[in-house]
Every structure is written in C-alpha cells, then in structure tokens.
Design an enzyme around this catalytic site. Structure first.
Site, PDB file in Angstrom:
ATOM      1  N   GLU A 106      61.478  -4.510  88.563  1.00 12.87           N
ATOM      2  CA  GLU A 106      61.719  -5.941  88.458  1.00 12.87           C
ATOM      3  C   GLU A 106      62.420  -6.443  89.723  1.00 12.87           C
ATOM      4  O   GLU A 106      63.652  -6.330  89.845  1.00 12.87           O
ATOM      5  CB  GLU A 106      62.621  -6.240  87.252  1.00 12.87           C
ATOM      6  CG  GLU A 106      62.049  -5.784  85.938  1.00 12.87           C
ATOM      7  CD  GLU A 106      62.664  -6.531  84.768  1.00 12.87           C
ATOM      8  OE1 GLU A 106      61.947  -7.248  84.082  1.00 12.87           O
ATOM      9  OE2 GLU A 106      63.889  -6.418  84.570  1.00 12.87           O
TER      10      GLU A 106
ATOM     11  N   ASN B 281      61.923  -8.954  76.517  1.00 11.46           N
ATOM     12  CA  ASN B 281      63.386  -8.947  76.618  1.00 11.46           C
ATOM     13  C   ASN B 281      63.881 -10.350  76.294  1.00 11.46           C
ATOM     14  O   ASN B 281      63.762 -11.255  77.111  1.00 11.46           O
ATOM     15  CB  ASN B 281      63.765  -8.535  78.058  1.00 11.46           C
ATOM     16  CG  ASN B 281      65.253  -8.641  78.321  1.00 11.46           C
ATOM     17  OD1 ASN B 281      66.057  -8.832  77.398  1.00 11.46           O
ATOM     18  ND2 ASN B 281      65.635  -8.521  79.592  1.00 11.46           N
TER      19      ASN B 281
ATOM     20  N   SER C 128      59.066 -12.993  85.885  1.00 14.52           N
ATOM     21  CA  SER C 128      58.197 -14.171  85.729  1.00 14.52           C
ATOM     22  C   SER C 128      56.754 -13.818  85.346  1.00 14.52           C
ATOM     23  O   SER C 128      55.807 -14.441  85.823  1.00 14.52           O
ATOM     24  CB  SER C 128      58.233 -15.044  86.990  1.00 14.52           C
ATOM     25  OG  SER C 128      59.556 -15.511  87.219  1.00 14.52           O
TER      26      SER C 128
ATOM     27  N   HIS D  14      69.224  -3.190  83.491  1.00 13.06           N
ATOM     28  CA  HIS D  14      68.592  -4.478  83.803  1.00 13.06           C
ATOM     29  C   HIS D  14      69.367  -5.167  84.937  1.00 13.06           C
ATOM     30  O   HIS D  14      70.580  -5.013  85.037  1.00 13.06           O
ATOM     31  CB  HIS D  14      68.571  -5.370  82.558  1.00 13.06           C
ATOM     32  CG  HIS D  14      67.779  -6.617  82.782  1.00 13.06           C
ATOM     33  ND1 HIS D  14      68.327  -7.736  83.350  1.00 13.06           N
ATOM     34  CD2 HIS D  14      66.466  -6.895  82.552  1.00 13.06           C
ATOM     35  CE1 HIS D  14      67.375  -8.658  83.460  1.00 13.06           C
ATOM     36  NE2 HIS D  14      66.248  -8.174  82.975  1.00 13.06           N
TER      37      HIS D  14
ATOM     38  N   LYS E 201      66.831 -11.379  75.916  1.00 11.82           N
ATOM     39  CA  LYS E 201      68.151 -11.668  76.520  1.00 11.82           C
ATOM     40  C   LYS E 201      69.071 -12.311  75.465  1.00 11.82           C
ATOM     41  O   LYS E 201      68.978 -11.950  74.308  1.00 11.82           O
ATOM     42  CB  LYS E 201      67.969 -12.532  77.768  1.00 11.82           C
ATOM     43  CG  LYS E 201      66.928 -11.918  78.721  1.00 11.82           C
ATOM     44  CD  LYS E 201      66.893 -12.530  80.076  1.00 11.82           C
ATOM     45  CE  LYS E 201      65.841 -11.815  80.917  1.00 11.82           C
ATOM     46  NZ  LYS E 201      65.771 -12.267  82.294  1.00 11.82           N
TER      47      LYS E 201
ATOM     48  N   GLY F 220      61.359 -14.698  79.766  1.00 13.23           N
ATOM     49  CA  GLY F 220      61.093 -16.053  79.251  1.00 13.23           C
ATOM     50  C   GLY F 220      59.843 -16.170  78.389  1.00 13.23           C
ATOM     51  O   GLY F 220      59.888 -16.752  77.290  1.00 13.23           O
TER      52      GLY F 220
ATOM     53  N   GLY G 242      63.164 -14.753  86.189  1.00 13.83           N
ATOM     54  CA  GLY G 242      63.570 -16.066  85.704  1.00 13.83           C
ATOM     55  C   GLY G 242      63.453 -17.172  86.740  1.00 13.83           C
ATOM     56  O   GLY G 242      63.993 -18.258  86.561  1.00 13.83           O
TER      57      GLY G 242
ATOM     58  N   GLU H 104      70.394  -8.053  85.353  1.00 14.62           N
ATOM     59  CA  GLU H 104      71.538  -8.885  84.927  1.00 14.62           C
ATOM     60  C   GLU H 104      72.746  -8.010  84.584  1.00 14.62           C
ATOM     61  O   GLU H 104      73.888  -8.406  84.794  1.00 14.62           O
ATOM     62  CB  GLU H 104      71.117  -9.786  83.753  1.00 14.62           C
ATOM     63  CG  GLU H 104      70.230 -10.924  84.254  1.00 14.62           C
ATOM     64  CD  GLU H 104      69.129 -11.357  83.309  1.00 14.62           C
ATOM     65  OE1 GLU H 104      69.218 -11.097  82.099  1.00 14.62           O
ATOM     66  OE2 GLU H 104      68.151 -11.963  83.803  1.00 14.62           O
TER      67      GLU H 104
HETATM   68  P1  PGA Z   1      61.515 -13.218  83.207  1.00 15.78           P
HETATM   69  O1  PGA Z   1      62.540 -12.020  82.929  1.00 15.78           O
HETATM   70  O2  PGA Z   1      60.183 -12.806  82.656  1.00 15.78           O
HETATM   71  O3  PGA Z   1      62.090 -14.401  82.484  1.00 15.78           O
HETATM   72  O4  PGA Z   1      61.469 -13.418  84.692  1.00 15.78           O
HETATM   73  C1  PGA Z   1      62.131 -10.685  83.077  1.00 15.78           C
HETATM   74  C2  PGA Z   1      63.292  -9.761  82.789  1.00 15.78           C
HETATM   75  O5  PGA Z   1      64.429 -10.096  83.128  1.00 15.78           O
HETATM   76  O6  PGA Z   1      63.114  -8.661  82.214  1.00 15.78           O
END
Ligand code: PGA
Length: 251
Positions: free
Chosen positions: A167, A9, A213, A95, A11, A235, A173, A97
């Site tokens: 998640e 992803n 993460s 998601h 983003k 990330g 993140g 976010e």
């Molecule tokens: P992250 O994001 O690996 O940066 O923690 C995961 C996600 O939001 O799908």
C-alpha cells in the site's frame, strides 16, 4: 495457482447497525463467488457481531490490529487470542496508519506477526513507501527493509499463512492510485525477495494484495497484473455494491 484475496478495511467507521447492514447487503452480492477469498475487517467492538452475521457465508472476518503479547497488563490493548476466540480468521498488521499515526515500527510489527501466527490468525502484513520516499527513488529500499524486518525469523511454514499488502502511503485515501505498472513493479520486487529468502515454490504461493484507493473502476486493471493477487480496500469497502464489484473483478 494463487487464490485472489480481497479484504475490506473499514478503519474507524460504521455504527453497530451500519456494520450489520453492510454485511447483510454484501452476503447475497458475493454469495455465488468462488475462488476468491473475501474478508471484512470491522472495528473491534463490532467484530463478534459481524462474525455471527456472516456465519455460513463466503465472508470471513479480520481485525485491524492486535497487541504482540499474549495477555497481561496492557490497558486498552486487544490480544490475538481474543480475536481468535471470537472467530476472526485474519488480522491486519503494520497498516500505514498504525505506522505513521501511532509510530509502529517494524520490530513491533514483527512481534505481532509472530504472535498472530502463534494463535492461528492469518496476518495481512502491510508495507509501502511515503511520497517523499518514492520521489527520492527509495521505494525499493523502504519496502525491502519493511518486509525484511517485519518478517524476521518467520519460517516457510509460517510464511505461507501470511498475505502481504503493498500500500503506497501516498495512494491511501487520496483518490490517487498507483498505476498498474507502478504497483506491479513493487509486487514483483516483493515476490523476488520471497524467492531469494525462501524459494520459488513458496514465492509463487504468497498472495500479495494492492491497497490504496482501489475502486470498482480501477480494480480489474490492477489485479490483471501478474503479481497483484487481490486488494486491501478502505473507502470502497464501506459500500456493499462497490466492495462486491471489486471482489468480482478479482475472479
Ligand atoms: P483506501 O484505503 O482504499 O481508502 O485508500 C486502503 C487502506 O488503507 O487499506
């Protein structure tokens, strides 16, 4: 046997040139990988270009969101049909976010899941609890409510098209990963829910990704858990070598 599925992803990151470089670097790194489904989910403006760039490789493309209506006066929105039309296979829905920054509710996410399936996109449905919910001992309740509401009126034939991504919001993140045991516990709960609401055969087919993460260093111990079938990577998907290492950890 479930085939592991690793999705990146991106983003709201990359320029057009960076998006192209990233997939061009990734293609040879994962070329020999069999028995893992691999997808990248770039921002909307680069989807078409990434679809063309990965053509003929093992990498598929997904979008990060879509609208729940087919078409019409929805300024600024993108329909599932448009995503399908340009060659997307997947779409991330719900998601954290989207839920927490843009206020998406499970009822809306449910409409999106239905619309995605109607146009032939495979949803990656995200669920997960906030830190305060975990600390209050509400993880189970929160995740169950999310899956029940966002999967309302989904038939067994539709369900097998869906990937669920667990998640935990506190792990996204932040560099804090759920321990493999913490993640497994929730994955198990999701699979048990599928077993009760559909049947065991179906529950055993559904791919449940972990996200939050995920890095090359922790990917294998997470995916070694019996109910963790892949990863949704934020990330670490922005670097071809780290994303490729995570893909290889899924084999
Ligand atoms: P992250 O994001 O690996 O940066 O923690 C995961 C996600 O939001 O799908």
């Amino acid at each position: 046997m479930r085939i592991p599925f690793v999705a990146g992803n991106w983003k709201m990151n990359t320029s057009r040139a960076e998006a192209e470089q990233l997939v061009k670097a990734l293609i040879p790194l994962v070329a020999g990988v069999r028995d893992v489904h691999i997808a990248v989910c770039p921002p909307f403006p680069y989807l078409s270009h990434v679809v063309e760039t990965v053509r003929g490789s093992v990498i598929k493309v997904g979008a990060q969101n879509m609208h729940f209506e087919k078409k019409g006066a929805f300024t600024g929105e993108v329909s599932g049909e448009m995503l399908k039309d340009i060659g997307c296979m997947y779409v991330i829905l719900g998601h954290s976010e989207r839920r927490h920054i843009f206020g998406e509710k499970d009822t809306t996410i449910n409409k999106k899941v239905h619309q995605a399936l109607e146009v032939g996109l495979k949803p990656i449905l995200c669920v997960g609890e906030l830190l305060e919910e975990r600390e209050a001992g509400k993880t189970e309740e929160v995740v169950e409510n999310q899956i029940r509401e966002s999967l309302a009126n989904i038939s067994p034939d539709q369900m097998v098209q869906i990937t669920i991504a667990y998640e935990p919001v506190w792990a996204i993140g932040t560099g804090k990963t759920a321990t493999p045991e913490q993640a497994q516990e929730v994955h198990r709960l999701i699979r048990d829910w599928l077993q009760v609401h559909y049947d065991d055969g179906l529950a055993q087919q559904i791919c449940i990704q972990y996200g939050g993460s995920v890095k090359p260093e922790n990917a294998k111990t997470l995916m070694d858990q019996p109910d963790i079938d892949g990863a949704l990577v934020g990330g670490a998907s922005l670097k071809a070598d780290s994303f490729a290492s995570i893909v290889k950890a899924a084999i």
